[in-house]
Design a protein around this motif. Structure first.
Motif, PDB file in Angstrom:
ATOM      1  N   UNK A 178      -1.796  41.325 -29.292  1.00  0.00           N
ATOM      2  CA  UNK A 178      -2.083  40.214 -30.189  1.00  0.00           C
ATOM      3  C   UNK A 178      -3.471  40.267 -30.815  1.00  0.00           C
ATOM      4  N   UNK A 179      -4.543  40.259 -30.010  1.00  0.00           N
ATOM      5  CA  UNK A 179      -5.884  40.333 -30.592  1.00  0.00           C
ATOM      6  C   UNK A 179      -6.128  41.624 -31.369  1.00  0.00           C
ATOM      7  N   UNK A 180      -5.522  42.711 -30.926  1.00  0.00           N
ATOM      8  CA  UNK A 180      -5.659  43.987 -31.643  1.00  0.00           C
ATOM      9  C   UNK A 180      -5.037  43.866 -33.036  1.00  0.00           C
ATOM     10  N   UNK A 181      -3.848  43.283 -33.107  1.00  0.00           N
ATOM     11  CA  UNK A 181      -3.180  43.098 -34.403  1.00  0.00           C
ATOM     12  C   UNK A 181      -3.969  42.131 -35.283  1.00  0.00           C
ATOM     13  N   UNK A 182      -4.510  41.083 -34.685  1.00  0.00           N
ATOM     14  CA  UNK A 182      -5.293  40.112 -35.450  1.00  0.00           C
ATOM     15  C   UNK A 182      -6.513  40.775 -36.080  1.00  0.00           C
ATOM     16  N   UNK A 183      -7.152  41.672 -35.336  1.00  0.00           N
ATOM     17  CA  UNK A 183      -8.303  42.394 -35.890  1.00  0.00           C
ATOM     18  C   UNK A 183      -7.885  43.252 -37.082  1.00  0.00           C
ATOM     19  N   UNK A 184      -6.797  44.022 -36.913  1.00  0.00           N
ATOM     20  CA  UNK A 184      -6.342  44.872 -38.014  1.00  0.00           C
ATOM     21  C   UNK A 184      -6.035  44.039 -39.255  1.00  0.00           C
ATOM     22  N   UNK A 185      -5.362  42.913 -39.058  1.00  0.00           N
ATOM     23  CA  UNK A 185      -4.999  42.067 -40.194  1.00  0.00           C
ATOM     24  C   UNK A 185      -6.241  41.533 -40.907  1.00  0.00           C
ATOM     25  N   UNK A 186      -7.211  41.067 -40.135  1.00  0.00           N
ATOM     26  CA  UNK A 186      -8.426  40.525 -40.750  1.00  0.00           C
ATOM     27  C   UNK A 186      -9.198  41.604 -41.493  1.00  0.00           C
ATOM     28  N   UNK A 187      -9.197  42.823 -40.968  1.00  0.00           N
ATOM     29  CA  UNK A 187      -9.894  43.923 -41.626  1.00  0.00           C
ATOM     30  C   UNK A 187      -9.183  44.338 -42.916  1.00  0.00           C
ATOM     31  N   UNK A 188      -7.870  44.331 -42.904  1.00  0.00           N
ATOM     32  CA  UNK A 188      -7.122  44.664 -44.126  1.00  0.00           C
ATOM     33  C   UNK A 188      -7.534  43.732 -45.259  1.00  0.00           C
ATOM     34  N   UNK A 189      -7.580  42.445 -44.963  1.00  0.00           N
ATOM     35  CA  UNK A 189      -7.939  41.455 -45.981  1.00  0.00           C
ATOM     36  C   UNK A 189      -9.412  41.591 -46.371  1.00  0.00           C
ATOM     37  N   UNK A 190     -10.278  41.793 -45.384  1.00  0.00           N
ATOM     38  CA  UNK A 190     -11.711  41.931 -45.685  1.00  0.00           C
ATOM     39  C   UNK A 190     -11.979  43.127 -46.594  1.00  0.00           C
ATOM     40  N   UNK A 191     -11.181  44.173 -46.423  1.00  0.00           N
ATOM     41  CA  UNK A 191     -11.367  45.388 -47.215  1.00  0.00           C
ATOM     42  C   UNK A 191     -10.631  45.335 -48.558  1.00  0.00           C
ATOM     43  N   UNK A 192     -10.045  44.210 -48.873  1.00  0.00           N
ATOM     44  CA  UNK A 192      -9.427  44.040 -50.182  1.00  0.00           C
ATOM     45  C   UNK A 192      -7.921  44.120 -50.215  1.00  0.00           C
ATOM     46  N   UNK A 193      -7.283  44.328 -49.059  1.00  0.00           N
ATOM     47  CA  UNK A 193      -5.829  44.375 -49.001  1.00  0.00           C
ATOM     48  C   UNK A 193      -5.223  42.981 -48.987  1.00  0.00           C
ATOM     49  N   UNK A 194      -3.909  42.929 -49.122  1.00  0.00           N
ATOM     50  CA  UNK A 194      -3.191  41.656 -49.122  1.00  0.00           C
ATOM     51  C   UNK A 194      -2.079  41.700 -48.075  1.00  0.00           C
TER      52      UNK A 194
END
Length: 503
Positions: A182-198
């Motif tokens: 869970x926390x691992x996936x949450x980190x990946x998701x937040x990084x995707x958005x921070x880096x400009x992904x949707x």
């Protein structure tokens, strides 16, 4: 007082995960890469693409971690049960070595990411141990040990274990890991958005349309235009490629228990049948034992609640149980040759990629897949592309497995059609479901806790097989190709895309 199973199945990971929420897609979209699937594979792929400064959109039919990732045992290891002797036999030492290197590299990738970014996901180094309790298992352990020696895999061999398994032999692959996805996936998701992904949740991708650029359409009628698409969902969302004939679904079960046993650490899996998997989880100051096993082909288990009961008996007899906090089942896809399909989905379509068929080892395989898919999308070389390429075909074991699976599918197709059912829906008690006859026709019925009767046509909307009632999870499961539906007919996972018809 007898220890009771929880009334409803619920995944520990999903119950304790704090995941960000994302909107659904409500308009047409143009991007560079479209990634379909909200588990660790899709998130890893999208994260690696976003890190390279590429425009990426991740679309998932439900919330993040609603698929296989949310129902895992969350072991990160290159020890995938007993596999290396079989790999050497079927594919040779070089390919078996590549398989080990790919998974060891995936573990290293995840370990470095967690440590470097400080992800609080209960990532703990643990030895992965496969053990035998009977003569048959002992013979398998000896063959697997010989395979490790040939491949140069670091391993320790034991004649017994301190755990109360009655083990007669064991192999330990050192410094593997466990974590909370869970926390691992949450980190990946937040990084995707921070880096400009949707990221778009509750967005079901329905069709892939070939061309340059490629397009995918959603069930809500929106179009995503992109250079390439990566299908990272449980079952491939697109129609072509005959993946329904090249994959079969297996169901296994997990219980999370509070135990007085002083567990010494390690992740264990039995070489003998019935399979038993054991590991701990320590999160927010509480330790639970995760006990898994009881695998069978999806839709072909008899009285599925008995699989949970069997795990409960094993846990009670082996460790002692104070309380069973959670129970859930997981549904894994297995390929013809037991290697995942990762790469270009079919010949002649270079901008459609796929990752599926992880055979119960999805956490490490997800990282393998995410790294490989990102390399292929970015047109970079990857040493594992040929090994996992979906277009591969091996005469041994592919032909024998395909014949066996085809025979099994045909048997269950005919069995479902000819089965004579005498049960009347009015006979069902509260929280009881069954295949019944209504006006001489095979149907499915479930009476909920309030007494409301839910009836469906049990014919699977994928290829017309008859689904079977899964009392343990309150679902309708297809024994032919593994599609699963909620008690009211809504699709849980494919290959079926349309719900069962409600009556």
């Amino acid at each position: 007082m007898a220890i009771q199973l929880p009334e409803y199945p619920e995944s520990y990971w999903r119950r304790t995960a704090e995941l960000p929420v994302f909107p659904r897609l409500t308009q047409d979209l143009k991007t560079e890469f479209a990634v379909v699937g909200g588990g660790i594979t899709g998130l890893t792929t999208a994260y690696l693409l976003a890190k390279e400064g590429r425009r990426v959109a991740l679309l998932t039919a439900d919330r993040l971690l609603s698929g296989t990732t949310g129902y895992t045992t969350a072991k990160i290891t290159a020890q995938h049960d007993l596999i290396y002797d079989e790999l050497i036999s079927h594919f040779g030492e070089d390919n078996a070595q590549l398989y080990y290197q790919a998974n060891a590299g995936a573990l290293s990738f995840m370990r470095i990411l967690v440590a470097g970014q400080g992800i609080a996901c209960d990532f703990v180094d643990e030895d992965a141990v496969v053990y035998a309790t009977r003569e048959e298992g002992l013979h398998k352990i000896e063959k697997e040990y010989a395979a490790y020696q040939k491949l140069g895999i670091e391993v320790e061999r034991y004649a017994s274990l301190s755990l109360p398994f009655g083990a007669t032999a064991a192999l330990s692959m050192k410094r593997q890991a466990r974590f909370h996805p869970g926390p691992y996936a949450a980190f990946l998701a937040s990084e995707i958005v921070r880096l400009g992904g949707e990221i778009f949740e509750e967005t079901t991708v329905d069709k892939f349309h070939e061309g340059e650029p490629a397009t995918v359409t959603t069930k809500d009628g929106y179009t995503v235009t992109c250079d390439a698409v990566a299908s990272c969902s449980h079952f491939p969302f697109f129609d072509n490629g005959l993946y329904f004939a090249r994959l079969h679904a297996e169901t296994s079960y997990v219980i999370a228990v509070k135990s007085p046993y002083d567990y010494p650490g390690g992740m264990y899996i039995s070489a003998d049948e019935p399979k038993r998997s054991v590991r701990t989880v320590t999160y927010n100051g509480e330790q639970l034992l995760l006990i898994g096993g009881e695998s069978h082909k999806t839709g072909q288990g008899e009285c599925t609640i008995e699989h949970y009961e069997a795990l409960k008996r094993f846990a009670s007899e082996t460790f002692g149980v104070d309380e069973i906090r959670y129970r859930w089942s997981t549904h894994d896809l297995v390929t013809l040759d037991k290697l995942p399909y990762i790469g270009h989905a079919r010949k002649g379509t270079p901008n459609l990629l796929v990752a599926t068929g992880y055979r119960k080892w999805g956490m490490t395989s997800s990282a393998v897949a995410g790294r490989l898919l990102a390399d292929l999308l970015l047109e970079r070389d990857n040493p594992y592309a040929e090994l996992f390429g979906p277009s591969r075909f091996h005469a041994n074991p592919d032909v024998a497995t395909l014949a066996k699976e085809t025979a099994s599918t045909a048997y269950h197709f005919v069995k479902g059609k000819l089965e004579w059912l005498k049960k009347d829906p009015e006979e069902l008690g509260l929280d009881e479901g069954a295949a019944v006859r209504i006006h001489g026709r095979r149907c499915g019925a479930y009476r909920d806790h309030e007494g409301k009767l839910h009836t469906v046509d049990t014919t699977c909307t994928h290829m017309g097989c008859e689904t079977e009632w899964n009392a343990g999870d309150r679902t309708w499961d297809c024994p032919c190709h593994g599609s699963r539906f909620k008690y009211d007919g809504e699709v849980i996972n494919g290959p079926a895309k349309e719900p069962l018809k409600r009556l």
